[in-house]
Scaffold this motif. Structure first.
Motif, mmCIF file in Angstrom:
data_model
loop_
_atom_site.group_PDB
_atom_site.id
_atom_site.type_symbol
_atom_site.label_atom_id
_atom_site.label_comp_id
_atom_site.label_asym_id
_atom_site.label_seq_id
_atom_site.Cartn_x
_atom_site.Cartn_y
_atom_site.Cartn_z
ATOM 1 N N ILE A 187 15.802 8.639 -2.847
ATOM 2 C CA ILE A 187 15.462 8.419 -1.195
ATOM 3 C C ILE A 187 14.264 9.392 -0.961
ATOM 4 C CG2 ILE A 187 16.336 8.929 0.950
ATOM 5 C CD1 ILE A 187 18.019 6.735 -0.329
ATOM 6 N N VAL A 188 14.061 10.217 -1.979
ATOM 7 C CA VAL A 188 12.621 11.003 -1.753
ATOM 8 C C VAL A 188 11.585 9.986 -1.855
ATOM 9 C CG1 VAL A 188 11.171 12.945 -2.349
ATOM 10 C CG2 VAL A 188 13.722 13.110 -2.445
ATOM 11 N N ARG A 189 11.699 9.237 -2.934
ATOM 12 C CA ARG A 189 10.709 8.187 -3.257
ATOM 13 C C ARG A 189 10.460 7.231 -1.981
ATOM 14 N NH1 ARG A 189 10.565 6.466 -9.602
ATOM 15 N NH2 ARG A 189 10.625 8.597 -10.320
ATOM 16 N N LEU A 192 8.885 8.776 0.890
ATOM 17 C CA LEU A 192 7.538 8.757 0.821
ATOM 18 C C LEU A 192 6.790 7.664 1.131
ATOM 19 C CD1 LEU A 192 5.120 10.492 -0.571
ATOM 20 C CD2 LEU A 192 5.364 9.412 -2.830
ATOM 21 N N LYS A 193 7.201 6.426 0.831
ATOM 22 C CA LYS A 193 6.528 5.210 1.018
ATOM 23 C C LYS A 193 6.523 4.807 2.607
ATOM 24 C CE LYS A 193 6.105 0.362 -0.537
ATOM 25 N NZ LYS A 193 4.622 0.429 -0.580
ATOM 26 N N LYS A 198 4.343 4.476 7.896
ATOM 27 C CA LYS A 198 4.588 4.843 9.420
ATOM 28 C C LYS A 198 3.433 5.823 10.022
ATOM 29 C CE LYS A 198 8.301 2.382 10.326
ATOM 30 N NZ LYS A 198 8.307 1.467 11.484
ATOM 31 N N LYS A 199 2.483 6.137 9.094
ATOM 32 C CA LYS A 199 1.602 7.001 9.531
ATOM 33 C C LYS A 199 2.070 8.335 10.026
ATOM 34 C CE LYS A 199 -1.548 3.724 8.931
ATOM 35 N NZ LYS A 199 -2.277 3.788 7.961
ATOM 36 N N LYS A 200 3.335 9.107 9.289
ATOM 37 C CA LYS A 200 4.044 10.197 9.900
ATOM 38 C C LYS A 200 3.985 11.349 8.701
ATOM 39 C CE LYS A 200 6.024 8.827 13.617
ATOM 40 N NZ LYS A 200 5.939 9.601 14.887
ATOM 41 N N THR A 225 2.165 5.480 -5.571
ATOM 42 C CA THR A 225 3.099 5.130 -4.331
ATOM 43 C C THR A 225 2.638 4.780 -3.087
ATOM 44 O OG1 THR A 225 5.297 6.041 -5.575
ATOM 45 C CG2 THR A 225 5.304 5.418 -3.278
ATOM 46 N N VAL A 226 1.562 5.713 -2.505
ATOM 47 C CA VAL A 226 1.213 5.826 -1.334
ATOM 48 C C VAL A 226 -0.540 5.695 -1.409
ATOM 49 C CG1 VAL A 226 2.996 6.742 -0.146
ATOM 50 C CG2 VAL A 226 1.128 7.987 -1.207
ATOM 51 N N GLY A 227 -1.209 4.885 -2.443
ATOM 52 C CA GLY A 227 -2.374 4.977 -2.689
ATOM 53 C C GLY A 227 -3.201 4.592 -1.696
ATOM 54 N N ASP A 228 -2.845 3.699 -0.762
ATOM 55 C CA ASP A 228 -3.694 3.395 0.383
ATOM 56 C C ASP A 228 -3.762 4.289 1.595
ATOM 57 O OD1 ASP A 228 -4.296 0.919 -0.739
ATOM 58 O OD2 ASP A 228 -2.254 -0.224 0.054
#
Length: 278
Positions: A187-189, A192-193, A198-200, A225-228
């Protein structure tokens, strides 16, 4: 609705941007080996071990055997915490939203907002939604400090009133996470995404300790995972410190400056823009 409050710090500059009131709720759903406040992990079982140990008789029991804490007598020596075998604290107050908001108001206008932490505050999502709704009316920002093991996508109303989230990514490899915490990081992963999209995300944090935490894999996994979104939050690399730790890591040394600088350099190579070492 009442929740167990471990403590409320009137003003803090280390729990998010600006000066903030920090609310710590009691109980956690994992048990980190490096936890520096393990007394927040469990609710008091009223085993009563601490009662005769209190040097100022601030602890007693009621007719049902429940341990009662008298904050007026307490001198905050924390001896009751040191003798508890269950990683709990008897110094808990059951508080509702109105009571917590009144405590927050005492610190205005000197605070920018509030941060709710734990333990694990996401064990009480309905309370957080209620609290943040009222706090937003005061013109304050609301942050969540979380271990990320509770699915944020299940609580859209909470996200509407939550400004940002401070997310712990304790490790990347499943087996490492389980050895370190006793739990699962699936759930952590996901969070993260989800939170990045959501810009949170306010910050993502890694406690750094070679041999216990897969720091390099965690930095790489977050980046992949969140490269962008790497320019939208701070990556906080936290040097492990043994203060408050109980158990197998309580005598473990902190990482060296060279190790911390190596991980910082690695994070830059992976594309992180805002990196903070603490």
């Amino acid at each position: 609705m009442k929740v167990p409050v471990n403590r409320i710090i009137p003003m803090s500059v280390v729990d998010g941007p600006g000066n903030r009131t920090s609310v710590f709720l009691q109980a956690c759903n994992i048990s980190c080996a490096y936890c520096h406040n393990p007394e927040t992990q469990q609710l008091c079982r009223s085993c009563r071990t601490c009662v005769p140990e209190c040097p100022v008789q601030a602890l007693s029991t009621d007719s049902t055997g429940k341990v009662i804490w008298d904050p007026e007598k307490c001198v905050q020596c924390d001896h009751c915490i040191s003798v508890c075998q269950y990683h709990a604290s008897p110094k808990i107050q059951m508080m509702d939203t109105v009571q917590v908001v009144e405590k927050i108001k005492e610190n205005m206008p000197f605070i920018r907002g509030i941060t709710v932490s734990g333990g694990e505050c996401m064990l009480y999502p309905e309370f957080l939604t209620e609290l943040f709704t009222e706090v937003k009316k005061l013109g304050l920002t609301c942050l969540i400090d979380t271990n990320g093991t509770v699915d944020f996508s299940l609580y859209p109303q909470l996200l509407e009133v939550c400004d940002k989230v401070m997310l712990d990514v304790k490790s990347w490899q499943t087996e490492v996470f389980h050895r370190l915490t006793g739990g699962s990081n699936e759930i952590v992963r996901k969070n993260l995404k989800f939170l990045a999209e959501k810009k949170k995300l306010e910050e993502v944090r890694i406690v750094c300790l070679e041999g216990e935490v897969d720091v390099e894999q965690t930095i790489g996994g977050i980046a992949e995972t969140v490269g962008d979104h790497l320019d939208e939050f701070t990556l906080k690399l936290i040097r492990f410190r043994k203060y408050g730790v109980r158990g197998r890591l309580e005598q473990t040394a902190s990482p060296s400056d060279e190790e911390m600088e190596h991980w910082q350099k690695l994070a830059k190579e992976h594309g992180f823009i805002k990196i903070k070492i603490t």
